[in-house]
Each structure stands twice: as C-alpha cells, then as structure tokens.
Scaffold this motif. Sequence first.
Motif, PDB file in Angstrom:
ATOM      1  N   UNK A   1       6.671 -13.856  13.339  1.00 36.42           N
ATOM      2  CA  UNK A   1       7.196 -15.087  13.961  1.00 36.42           C
ATOM      3  C   UNK A   1       8.510 -14.800  14.676  1.00 36.42           C
ATOM      4  N   UNK A   2       9.334 -13.978  14.026  1.00 37.26           N
ATOM      5  CA  UNK A   2      10.673 -13.732  14.557  1.00 37.26           C
ATOM      6  C   UNK A   2      10.692 -12.657  15.630  1.00 37.26           C
ATOM      7  N   UNK A   3       9.771 -11.726  15.559  1.00 33.22           N
ATOM      8  CA  UNK A   3       9.787 -10.615  16.515  1.00 33.22           C
ATOM      9  C   UNK A   3       8.357 -10.315  16.952  1.00 33.22           C
ATOM     10  N   UNK A   4       8.004 -10.723  18.186  1.00 35.34           N
ATOM     11  CA  UNK A   4       6.606 -10.539  18.618  1.00 35.34           C
ATOM     12  C   UNK A   4       6.220  -9.084  18.874  1.00 35.34           C
ATOM     13  N   UNK A   5       7.217  -8.158  18.948  1.00 30.76           N
ATOM     14  CA  UNK A   5       6.893  -6.779  19.356  1.00 30.76           C
ATOM     15  C   UNK A   5       7.061  -5.732  18.267  1.00 30.76           C
ATOM     16  N   UNK A   6       7.666  -6.078  17.145  1.00 31.87           N
ATOM     17  CA  UNK A   6       7.926  -5.050  16.117  1.00 31.87           C
ATOM     18  C   UNK A   6       6.601  -4.473  15.589  1.00 31.87           C
ATOM     19  N   UNK A   7       6.476  -3.135  15.479  1.00 35.25           N
ATOM     20  CA  UNK A   7       5.228  -2.548  14.948  1.00 35.25           C
ATOM     21  C   UNK A   7       5.091  -2.827  13.444  1.00 35.25           C
ATOM     22  N   UNK A   8       3.911  -3.283  13.051  1.00 37.79           N
ATOM     23  CA  UNK A   8       3.641  -3.579  11.635  1.00 37.79           C
ATOM     24  C   UNK A   8       2.420  -2.787  11.187  1.00 37.79           C
ATOM     25  N   UNK A   9       2.498  -2.283   9.945  1.00 37.59           N
ATOM     26  CA  UNK A   9       1.339  -1.602   9.339  1.00 37.59           C
ATOM     27  C   UNK A   9       1.084  -2.276   8.001  1.00 37.59           C
ATOM     28  N   UNK A  10      -0.126  -2.782   7.827  1.00 33.60           N
ATOM     29  CA  UNK A  10      -0.515  -3.393   6.549  1.00 33.60           C
ATOM     30  C   UNK A  10      -1.442  -2.410   5.846  1.00 33.60           C
ATOM     31  N   UNK A  11      -1.074  -2.023   4.620  1.00 30.23           N
ATOM     32  CA  UNK A  11      -1.978  -1.128   3.890  1.00 30.23           C
ATOM     33  C   UNK A  11      -2.398  -1.801   2.592  1.00 30.23           C
ATOM     34  N   UNK A  12      -3.651  -1.588   2.231  1.00 31.92           N
ATOM     35  CA  UNK A  12      -4.157  -2.261   1.036  1.00 31.92           C
ATOM     36  C   UNK A  12      -5.346  -1.507   0.482  1.00 31.92           C
ATOM     37  N   UNK A  13      -5.501  -1.605  -0.837  1.00 32.08           N
ATOM     38  CA  UNK A  13      -6.677  -1.008  -1.485  1.00 32.08           C
ATOM     39  C   UNK A  13      -7.832  -2.011  -1.463  1.00 32.08           C
ATOM     40  N   UNK A  14      -7.541  -3.240  -1.018  1.00 30.94           N
ATOM     41  CA  UNK A  14      -8.580  -4.274  -0.979  1.00 30.94           C
ATOM     42  C   UNK A  14      -9.027  -4.464   0.468  1.00 30.94           C
TER      43      UNK A  14
ATOM     44  N   UNK B   1      -1.190  -6.193  13.551  1.00 27.46           N
ATOM     45  CA  UNK B   1      -0.767  -5.058  12.717  1.00 27.46           C
ATOM     46  C   UNK B   1      -1.898  -4.039  12.646  1.00 27.46           C
ATOM     47  N   UNK B   2      -1.526  -2.797  12.313  1.00 28.39           N
ATOM     48  CA  UNK B   2      -2.531  -1.759  12.050  1.00 28.39           C
ATOM     49  C   UNK B   2      -2.895  -1.854  10.577  1.00 28.39           C
TER      50      UNK B   2
END
Length: 988
Positions: free
Chosen positions: A272-285, A297-298
């Motif tokens: 919401x605050x930063x439309x360009x920041x790179x995000x990586x979501x990692x999960x075992x689910x 996000x990746x």
Amino acid sequence: MLTKLRIKLRQLYFKDTQFANLMTKRIFNVLLVANPYDAFMLEDDGRIDEKIFNEYMNLSLRYPPRFTQVSTAEETWEQLRNTMFDLVICMPGSDNSDTFDIARDIKKEYPHLPLVVLTPFSHGIKERMEHEDLSIFEYVFCWLGNTDLLVSIIKLIEDKMNLEHDIKEVGVQMIMLVEDSIRFYSSVLPNLYKFVLRQSQEFATEALNEHQRTLRMRGRPKIVLARSYEEATELYNKYQNNVLGIISDARFPHDGVNDPQAGVTLLREVRKRDPFIPLILQSAEESNRCYAPELDAVFIDKNSKKMNIDLREAVSDNFGFGDFIFRDPHTMKEVARIHNLKELQNVIFAIPAESFLYHISRNHISRWLYSRAIFPVAEFLKQITWESLQDIDAHRQIIFEAIVKYRKMKNQGVVAVFQRDRFDRYSNFARIGDGSLGGKGRGLAFIDNMVKRHTEFDEFDNASVMIPKTVVLCTDIFDEFMDSNQLYQIALSDAADDVILRAFLRAKLPDRLVEDFFAFFDAVKAPIAIRSSSLLEDSHYQPFAGIYSTYMIPYLDDKYEMLRMLGDAIKGVYASVYYKDSKAYMQATSNVIDQEKMAVILQEVVGTQYGDRYYPAISGVARSINYYPINDELAEEGTVSLALGLGKYIVDGGLTLRVCPYHPTQVLQTSEMEIALRETQTRFYALDLKNLGQNFSLDDGFNLLKLHVKDAEADGALNFIASTYDPYDMVIRDGIYPGGRKLITFANILQHDVFPLARILQLAQKYGQGEMRRPVEIEFAVNFDARTKSGIFYLLQIRPMVDVKAGLDEDLSVIPDERLLLKSENSLGHGVMDDIQDVIYVKTEGYSASNNQLISYDIEKLNRRFLDEGKHYILVGPGRWGSSDTWLGIPVKWPNISAARIIVEAGLTNYRVDPSQGTHFFQNLTSFGVGYFTINAYMNDGIYNQALLDSMPAVEETKYLRWVRFEKPLSVKMDGKKKLGVVELPED
C-alpha cells in the motif's frame, strides 16, 4: 527543470560517499563456549579465521575477529576478566550440560554483550532447549556443518549495530528477512550473505584501485532479521525509504500468536505504501501462492528441493543485484543487458522508449545503483521521478550526465586481483577455493593439526605418522560447476543414476583448475584418490559415511591423459550427490539435498607399485570403543580391523584381522589353527594401473582388481605381514617360508613389533577421541619397507562413531531380578532391541551332550522359518555354540542360527564348559550387532528364568527344544562398556 537538475548534478562531487565512515562498529573478539572438537570444526573447517581475515582485508580493516575458545566456566571467567569480548557464541553439545548456565551468568555480569546459541539440532539438544529460557540470546542458530554460517552470524550482528548510523550517513540499503524458523533462517542467511558479499565484490570493480575497492564494499546492503510481525513493522516504519526489498515467510508470530497469514498482512501493508518495492513471499504451504499476484510478489516454495537456488534467483532478479536487464514491458523479453556503469552510459540512448519508461517509472535504475553502493547517483536519480520530469529524452540525458560525472569523479579503472596458484608442491595439505572443506576435509585438517601438536607421534625410530599429500577442491568450486553447467535441473530430477552421471561427465570444470592439477601431479607422482567430502558427510551427529563415490586413477607421464581421468573422477563424485540412494538417504535423515555441497579431496594413494598394480601393505579402520571385548580386553581400549591391500576391502565387509591395539599379541583369529585357516583374509584389492578409465562407470571400483593373496606373495609384498601354514607338521609359522598357504596374520608386526603399529594406533585413538570428546573411527594405511623394516603410517580420515543403537543411558544393574528373563554379567554387544517376542531354548531335563548334533538339526529347521518371516529370536542352550567338538557344545554353523539376535551360553550343574564368548562366529556377531550372553545361574553368575519359559505354552516343541512366544516384545538392553546384558520381561 533540466537546468535545475544539472546544477544539482554539479554538486555530486561534494557528496561523494565517505565509505570509511561506514561499518564503524565491529566485532573484534569472539568468545566461543564449546568443547575442543566443536571449536576446531568451526575454526579450522574452511579456516574460519582465514576466511574472515580475507574478508576484513577486503574491507581494509586491520583487525579481523579473534576467536577464543573455552569449554568450562572457570576458563570463561578468566578470559572475560582479561579481554574485552564483543560477541559470545555458545555451542551446547549433548555432552556439555552447563553451557546455558555459563551464558546466563555472562548476561547478568555483561548485559550489553550479545550472546548467540549455535547448536546442531540433534534430538538430545532439542529436548534440552525446550526447557531453556532463550530470551537472553540475540539469536539461536542451527549448526548444519556449514562454516559460512559463522561469517553470517558476525555480519548479522554487525549489521544490526551499524544499521541506523549507516542509513543516516549515506543511505545504505537494507534487506529485511522476516522468518521465525531457526533451522530455516540458519540455512537462508549464509546463502543470502554469500550472495550479497559476492555481489559487493563484483560491484567494487567500479573503483579505480584496491584501496577504493575495499572501502566500497562497506556500502553493501545490510541484512536484518525480524522474527515477528511487530518487529518487522517497526523496522519498516523506521527505514522504509531505504528498504531494498523484503523476504517474508507467510506464518510467524503476530500479537504473540503464531499467525498463518502474518506475512500476507505485512506485505499487503508494505505494498500500500510503496508500489515498487520488491517483495518475496516464501511459504511451506502451497495454498499461499495465490496471494503473490495480489501483492505483486515473487512466491518461493519452501518445500522445493532447490529452494535456496530459487531464493537467490529471486533476490538477484528483483533487488537490483547482478546485471541490469532492460525488458519489453509487454512481452518481458530482454532488450539489453548491462553489466556495469560504463555499459549503462553507452546504451542509455539506444534503449526503446517503452522499455526505458517502464524501468524509470518503477525506480529500477536507482535500485540497481543502490545495490551496487553507487549512492550519490542512486540518491540523485531516486528524486527524479517520471512524474517530476515527464520527458523521456531529458531523462536519458540526465542519467547519462550523472554517470559520466560520477565516473570522472571516481577516475574509473579496474586493477584486477591476481590470484596465484594456491597449491604449494611442498605442503602436505592445500585448498583450492574459498568454500568449506566438507566433512572428510575437516577431519583431515583436524588430524593433521593433532599430529603436529602431540610430539609422541614423532618418537618412533622406524616410523613416521602423517596424512598423504592432499588438495581439497572446496565447496564453492562445486557451486560454480553446478551453476555454470546448469546441472541442477537434471540433478534434482528423478533421472536414472547413469543418466545423471553422463550429464555430469559432459559438463566442464573451470579452466583455471588445469594448472593447479598439473602442479599437483608433479608434486605427487603417484596414483590419486578422488574422494567425496560433503558438508553433511562425517557431520558428527549424522552418519553419512559411504554414501558418495570415491575413485582412484593411476599416475601417468602423459599429464593430459591424467587430467582427463581426474576430470571424470571429480565429476563422478559430484554426480554421486544426486544418485537415487543419496536422495533416499537425504530424505531418511531429514536433510535438504540443496543444503548438501560437495568438496572433493585429491589425495595421493598410499601404496607401492608392483608391475601393473598398486596397493599398500596394510589398510585399516580403528574404532576407539569396542562393544565385543574378549579375554582381557576393555571396551574403551578399542578395536582395529586390519587388511592387506586397499581399504575398500574392509568397507565392503571382507574378512579382516580384528585386534585390540592394547593386546596385539592376543588375536582370536590366529589363536587356533582351524579358525586361522577359516577366518583370515583370502582376497585383497589393488589399483589396476593399466585401466585408463575409458569405460568410466557408476561403480567407483571399476578399475580395482580383486586378487588372491597368492598374487601378493608373487609380488613379494607379504614380508612381515604373513604367516605360513605347514600342512605336514600342521602348524602355522610366523613369516614367509617356501610352500604352504600364506595367511595374513600381521604376526611379525603385532607379535614381534617389527613396526610400532599398535603404539601408533593407541595414540591416534587416545588423542582422536580425547579431542572429539566422543568415540571415533579412524581410517589409515601403512607403506612398509621390508628391507629397512621401516614405514609410514598415513592417517586417511577421522570421524565420530555414530551408533544409532548406542543411546543407552540406563543403569542395568538396578533392574529388579523378578523383572528379568535373562541377565549376563559377561555379555558382548551394545544397544537396545525391542522387537523380539520369541525364545528358543534347549530343554535341560535329561539333556545329554551326545544329542548335540541332533539338536543342531532342529534349530536349523526353526531358524529357516524365522528367516522366511523376517523375524528374530533369542537362542538359549548349554555349552559352546558353534563348537566343532560336539561334546563341548551344539555344532551349529552361522547360517543355522542367523536369525538369532541374542545367543546365550547357559551352563548346567552337570555340564560345565569354559565359555567361548562366541569365538566360532565372532565375525558375524560383530558384523550384525548380535548379543552374546554367558550365564551360569547355578553359581549365581547371572539369571536364567527357565521356570517361566517352562510354564508357558510352546509354539512348537521337539524332543530337545521348546519355542515359546511372548504376547508383547521383550526388551533387550546391552551395555558394552560394562559387559552387562539383560532381557527384560514385557510390562503386564
């Protein structure tokens, strides 16, 4: 607008980054609370001091951290009184119960001193930690044998200490990792730091000289670890303008509760605050993948075998590391690839307008410059948003001018680092690469160090003790080989072993190694063994021995032909990490195959050339604890298996000579002629010097010859290690005499001390076990010169003995007699068995030794039924089991009783025979871990509750035997150190 920007641009020079002001808070002294072996593993595996020294030199700092190791509370306080420490690393081993107490006391006395726990998550330690208050520690890390973790711990704490200052000073960037799983961040952080540090070395090439280059590396992005939603939010709120990217798990604590959606909530708020920041979501689910598009996000699957590779690629592609790739915004195809600032300057006007607009409107160029520590240009360009300028040509022009200005200011130019050939032909131990040495490599470094420190190894007139000439290709060469040949896809697939091997053999090793290999050939001038040395192998909490391949190649004058063989062998060892058996073993030991990295040991083969074959006089494996001590032997005196020829014979379970180094003249196998003829070595392995590996195969023994002992006799290799059987006089004579069969007894060496083998083995076991603080297994080989009666004892490997059955911490002597079916105070074997319900015993009423032959037939029939069903039983009977004299015992052969897991000699009042302790099939007892009990209940020597067995219904009964079955399994417990064994009745 453009004019204003140009005025700003002129001021860039004055804003040049003062890298010398960055990373000012440092860790100089580290106190390591650990036992000596764990400390050695940390310090000397990968030479942690050397590793950190190199990095600190790169950062132009003069004082790398010093490690001070202590293992007791007294030593700890003495060091703390005398030295200012910046960090304490505690390694609670399963044997060291006071580490946490020491840590608590340190925290009371020095509240600002950071404390870290570093521990192998073995079962015992895990249980202990559940009951410990860990709040006094900054972090808890899981030690997986990877030395990069130590560098990561120091960097993580230094980053935390310098974060606020460095961000304010020049706008250093921060990568935030949000993760609460100890095992997981212990695996991710070393990879992340390695990647970031390597990138920072690469971007430092923008500098003109070494001094500028080393200063520049201080500007690398900081890595911070948040372990809860609140911690992550606080960090982001404080430093949001300097966050290069966020890597977040999906599940972690939020408001004190483990929230499966905490990561999604966090990334939603950040997006919401930063439309360009790179995000990586990692999960075992896997179900969390659906949130990635919404968050832009990746998504990284934590269950993937190549999770670390995926993460590295995602960070490289999205956080501005590596090359800058201009893409077509519609197809995302690559338009141009930029390696450095100079290239960007050259192509800036040629990039298609749509692609250029796509990247500048998302801050991509400034992020790339930030990640490369080009702060003045990055800072300047970040302010020039598309909204503020809205003119593509003006934007191109200002970026171009900014780069030119910066490069002129820096007087761009690169001084290449000259890497000399690291191998010194006169040294015994060298390494190529900067990664880890792996398990065997660590062990070799450890014993090399141990031999140097203990002068007793030098006291022999006719023997020297050393390791063979060795070069280790460190794990980073493996990483480079796998990456540059793009082998991960086939390696991690379910392809057949030979398909994987062929793919690896087609791949290419780095060219720069060729000169190193040639130098090694020149120094050794002998066949070379190519042995695996993986990170997890010989890890002292998990047995990995024998999982990977070991090849040998002959020495040739044609060094290019030798190079071809060596290359194939190295690739063969690398490939063996990904064979079906290795993958299955990884799964069975709960290890992730991506955490496995392979170092390779190139080692001179110990031996002598005899025509076209090559082998040593003696190979052996020594174990510092012996669960089958006989006669005067003690468990802690250890046991050694000796053989003629290459050690593969011992590993493959060949007939070796078993001896206790403290009783070298008492060898069971040569005590009786019948046993000596039956149970001494008949075959041996030698390297075939004619086989040039044209048919290189999965079988790492494809170029080994399995020969008969008489072939060694023809080679003249048996002097002082063989005896001769004289068929006329029916005696065995020590030494070589014409005619008669030659028996491998090592008699002249063991009985007559021609070579001080027993004494050297005593020292190796004593110091190896003493410094590892646990029982050890040592592989060795001896080159013996019969002419001079002298030799060289080569230590090839040391590893902790991992005995799954050895976890016995109960005092068996306190179990009440009424709970026992059997008790022997003269038992052989060690461990616990809880899967046996059946007992077969010889009836004592009316027993007569004259029926022993008939009894053996009955047993053989019952044994076959157990083998067919895959079950085991306890066998009880009078006299010596296996005796060929039917008056002394029941004359069974091993195949007749092979399903028995406990064999009991129970003496009778009217039938007394000296106990044999299973001498007739001793090799099988030790190989299969079978327990052997000697009980003489009539003279209060042990317990045999036959009355209970007699009262039970029989599953089957013959004239001489009864077979009874308990409803629940019996509990067999054997303490090999105390020679005490019991069979406990099931609970009612």
